[in-house]
Design a protein around this motif. Structure first.
Motif, short mmCIF file in Angstrom:
data_model
loop_
_atom_site.label_atom_id
_atom_site.label_comp_id
_atom_site.label_asym_id
_atom_site.label_seq_id
_atom_site.Cartn_x
_atom_site.Cartn_y
_atom_site.Cartn_z
N LEU A 1 17.45 6.36 -0.22
CA LEU A 1 16.07 6.36 -0.66
C LEU A 1 15.80 5.05 -1.40
N TYR A 2 14.91 4.25 -0.86
CA TYR A 2 14.55 2.98 -1.47
C TYR A 2 13.36 3.22 -2.39
N THR A 3 13.58 3.09 -3.68
CA THR A 3 12.57 3.46 -4.66
C THR A 3 11.56 2.37 -4.93
N ASP A 4 11.81 1.15 -4.47
CA ASP A 4 10.88 0.04 -4.67
C ASP A 4 10.61 -0.64 -3.33
N ALA A 5 10.01 0.13 -2.41
CA ALA A 5 9.65 -0.38 -1.09
C ALA A 5 8.14 -0.64 -1.06
N PHE A 6 7.74 -1.74 -0.42
CA PHE A 6 6.34 -2.16 -0.44
C PHE A 6 5.85 -2.45 0.97
N CYS A 7 4.57 -2.20 1.18
CA CYS A 7 3.94 -2.62 2.43
C CYS A 7 3.49 -4.07 2.30
N PRO A 8 3.32 -4.78 3.41
CA PRO A 8 2.91 -6.19 3.34
C PRO A 8 1.41 -6.38 3.19
N LEU A 9 0.63 -5.34 3.53
CA LEU A 9 -0.82 -5.37 3.36
C LEU A 9 -1.29 -3.92 3.41
N PRO A 10 -1.99 -3.43 2.38
CA PRO A 10 -2.29 -2.00 2.30
C PRO A 10 -3.47 -1.55 3.14
N HIS B 1 -8.23 6.21 -12.14
CA HIS B 1 -9.42 6.99 -11.83
C HIS B 1 -9.96 6.68 -10.43
N LEU B 2 -9.08 6.23 -9.53
CA LEU B 2 -9.49 5.87 -8.17
C LEU B 2 -8.80 6.77 -7.16
N LEU B 3 -9.33 6.77 -5.94
CA LEU B 3 -8.72 7.46 -4.81
C LEU B 3 -8.65 6.52 -3.62
N LEU B 4 -7.88 6.94 -2.64
CA LEU B 4 -7.76 6.27 -1.35
C LEU B 4 -7.09 4.91 -1.52
N LYS B 5 -7.66 3.81 -0.92
CA LYS B 5 -6.87 2.58 -0.82
C LYS B 5 -7.66 1.31 -1.02
N ASN B 6 -8.95 1.37 -1.27
CA ASN B 6 -9.74 0.15 -1.34
C ASN B 6 -9.79 -0.35 -2.78
N GLY B 7 -9.03 -1.40 -3.06
CA GLY B 7 -8.98 -1.94 -4.41
C GLY B 7 -7.72 -2.75 -4.64
N ARG C 1 -6.97 -8.84 2.65
CA ARG C 1 -8.24 -9.52 2.89
C ARG C 1 -9.40 -8.55 2.87
N HIS C 2 -9.16 -7.32 2.43
CA HIS C 2 -10.26 -6.36 2.29
C HIS C 2 -11.03 -6.71 1.02
N GLY C 3 -12.33 -6.97 1.16
CA GLY C 3 -13.08 -7.43 0.00
C GLY C 3 -12.73 -8.86 -0.29
N ARG C 4 -12.24 -9.14 -1.47
CA ARG C 4 -11.86 -10.51 -1.80
C ARG C 4 -10.38 -10.74 -1.46
N PRO C 5 -10.03 -11.88 -0.91
CA PRO C 5 -8.63 -12.15 -0.57
C PRO C 5 -7.74 -12.06 -1.81
N ALA C 6 -6.57 -11.50 -1.62
CA ALA C 6 -5.65 -11.29 -2.73
C ALA C 6 -4.23 -11.45 -2.24
N ALA C 7 -3.35 -11.79 -3.17
CA ALA C 7 -1.92 -11.86 -2.89
C ALA C 7 -1.17 -11.26 -4.07
N TYR D 1 -6.14 -13.92 -6.91
CA TYR D 1 -7.34 -13.81 -6.09
C TYR D 1 -7.92 -15.17 -5.71
N GLY D 2 -7.14 -16.22 -5.80
CA GLY D 2 -7.59 -17.54 -5.38
C GLY D 2 -8.76 -18.04 -6.21
N ASP D 3 -9.76 -18.59 -5.53
CA ASP D 3 -10.88 -19.19 -6.23
C ASP D 3 -11.80 -18.17 -6.86
N ASP D 4 -11.64 -16.90 -6.54
CA ASP D 4 -12.52 -15.86 -7.05
C ASP D 4 -12.26 -15.54 -8.51
N GLY D 5 -11.11 -15.94 -9.04
CA GLY D 5 -10.78 -15.63 -10.42
C GLY D 5 -10.37 -14.18 -10.59
N GLY D 6 -10.20 -13.79 -11.84
CA GLY D 6 -9.84 -12.40 -12.13
C GLY D 6 -8.39 -12.08 -11.87
#
Length: 502
Positions: free
Chosen positions: A42-51, A309-315, A388-394, A406-411
């Motif tokens: 069981l890999y406890t710290d596994a990540f997707c490359p883009l959600p 306080h969120l649901l699903l995956k957009n954020g 790349r959903h909404g503002r590009p992020a890494a 978030y690149g040039d978008d700040g935050g």
């Protein structure tokens, strides 16, 4: 064993990584997954490359990050010339098949599977696939799923849909629910496996992706009042996340009671899915194939499930969204000594392709960035993701630190996960963190060194050539869509139609 292990990849959709028993969840019942974890790692710290579904799936298949394969959205095509582990196995003589949700464009895109038997959910694939053709032939429509997934139909859902956040009982009988349909067809594929190895089956379930609609009697499995809220729940939406307050649903109205209703149905879809995983594993055991089969269980991305306080995956790529469950049961000759191991290494879905190829004794056509998870010494200091959903992020994440850029978008955000595991204290401007922030920015710059390709889409790309694959026909597609829409309208107007409890 012949040296050609069988490979079974079991994929869920939108499965939060801590939502099964072996991962520490105290409420959800998952005996099959827990038993698989006891036999594997069981890999406890596994990540997707883009959600997001399709980009993540293409990364799992190709072993490449999204900025390397170019399938940025749910309506994209894996570009020609990008190899996949199913293609490599097929070239080596494997019999390859997939059942369930693939989320490709075109729907039956040839990524290396000899056969595709599909149950899709969102987008045009729903009106091409085998599952919905079977439903229509039986005079059935998945009304709850259509109301949740098809934007032109959502206004017909009624008030209770919105107050329950799409959590309720499926309008389909259990034998026609997507989980059951996929499970039954996957069992049939396993029955076709020979005894000499060299088989690949990819089983991809739609659930627990929303709507949270387990069929009866599974929908009554959990008492909402008795469930504990997942880690990271906050009473209100934190101010930095206010921009996501209206993503898909309006989350300001998400109360503890409503979240428990969601949890009860989300967990029920997981336990229903686990039941079918158990049947698949038992079929392998009964045929004497279990020990020498490489089995991978994972998901394409996670689910907030109340986090911030969120649901699903957009954020933002907070851990509940970016992390995925990952259990790997290695063939007996390679991994018996690791049975029951919990591995806290930073791993990624791009590691799956490398691991499968290594287990089959194959080399990739070109170097891949993934690790062979069979090697206990394989490790990385930092894991990455992008969006790349909404503002590009890494995202760059170590075992104890995370940078969201978030690149040039700040935050931008920086979190000390050791002190702040729920990612509530953004220390991006804290001078005490300046060196750590700089190091993660440098790591991101090295990771993103290649110029990313644009989103690739080719609706005429080569498709699987099998009798069940329909020819492209816009008129048939439209007629199919309109038939299902008419059944939704009829059902929603019918007195007593109330799959959601207000």
């Amino acid at each position: 064993m012949t040296g050609r292990p069988n490979v079974l990849v079991i994929q869920a959709d939108q499965f939060r990584s801590d939502c099964f028993g072996a991962a520490g969840n105290p409420d959800v019942r998952t005996p099959a997954l827990d038993a698989l974890a006891a036999d594997g790692v069981l890999y406890t710290d596994a990540f997707c490359p883009l959600p997001v579904c399709t980009p993540s799936r293409y990364s799992l298949l190709s072993g490449r990050y999204v900025h390397q394969h170019g399938g940025w959205t749910n309506r994209s095509t894996l570009a020609p010339g990008i190899d996949t582990f199913p293609r490599a196995l097929r070239r080596a003589g494997y019999r390859t098949a997939a059942v369930g949700k693939m989320h490709f464009t075109p729907t039956y895109l040839d990524v290396g599977y000899d056969s595709l038997l599909l149950a899709e959910q969102h987008g045009p694939g729903r009106y091409d696939d085998d599952y919905h053709r079977d439903l229509r032939a039986a005079g059935l429509a998945p009304v709850v799923d259509l109301l949740d997934q098809e934007e032109p139909l959502r206004s017909s859902a009624g008030p209770a849909y919105w107050t329950t956040y799409g959590a309720g009982r499926s309008d389909l009988p259990e034998e026609w629910h997507s989980t059951t349909w996929i499970g039954n067809h996957a069992l049939a594929e396993l029955d076709g496996w020979g005894d000499g190895g060299g088989q690949l089956l990819h089983v991809s379930f739609i659930k627990p992706h929303h709507p949270f609609d387990p069929p009866a009697p599974w929908d009554a499995l959990y008492d909402p009042a008795g469930l504990r809220l997942p880690p990271g729940w906050t009473e209100t939406i934190p101010e930095p996340d206010r921009r996501h307050a209206e993503e898909y649903f309006g989350y300001d109205g998400l109360t503890e009671s409503a979240l428990r209703t969601v949890l009860a149905h989300y967990y029920a879809t997981i336990t229903h899915l686990d039941h079918w995983i158990g049947l698949l594993l038992e079929r392998l055991r009964r045929r004497g194939l279990y020990e020498d089969t490489l089995i991978v269980f994972t998901s394409d991305h996670g689910e907030y499930l109340g986090f911030h306080h969120l649901l699903l995956k957009n954020g933002p790529m907070y851990d509940p969204l970016a992390k995925v469950p990952l259990v790997v049961k290695f063939p007996a000759s390679d991994g018996a000594e690791r049975a029951g191991e919990r591995d806290g290494s930073l791993v990624s879905l791009v590691d799956v392709a490398t691991t499968v190829l290594a287990a089959a004794g194959l080399e990739p056509e070109a170097p891949l960035p993934g690790l062979d998870l069979a090697d206990p010494a394989a490790a990385r200091a930092c894991v990455f993701a992008e969006n790349r959903h909404g503002r590009p992020a890494a995202m760059a994440r170590t075992a104890t630190r995370k940078l969201l850029a978030y690149g040039d978008d700040g935050g931008d955000a920086f979190y000390d996960l050791a002190a702040d595991p729920h990612e509530l204290d953004n220390r991006i401007d804290d001078p005490a963190c300046a060196v750590q922030v700089r190091d993660l920015r440098d790591a991101l710059a090295r990771w993103l060194f290649d110029t990313p390709p644009p989103d690739y889409l080719d609706e005429r790309a080569p498709r699987v050539d099998r009798p069940n694959v329909p020819q492209p026909d816009p008129d048939r597609h439209t007629e199919h869509r309109d038939w299902f829409a008419a059944r939704v309208t009829e059902a929603a107007a019918r007195p007593g139609f109330a799959p959601w409890r207000a």
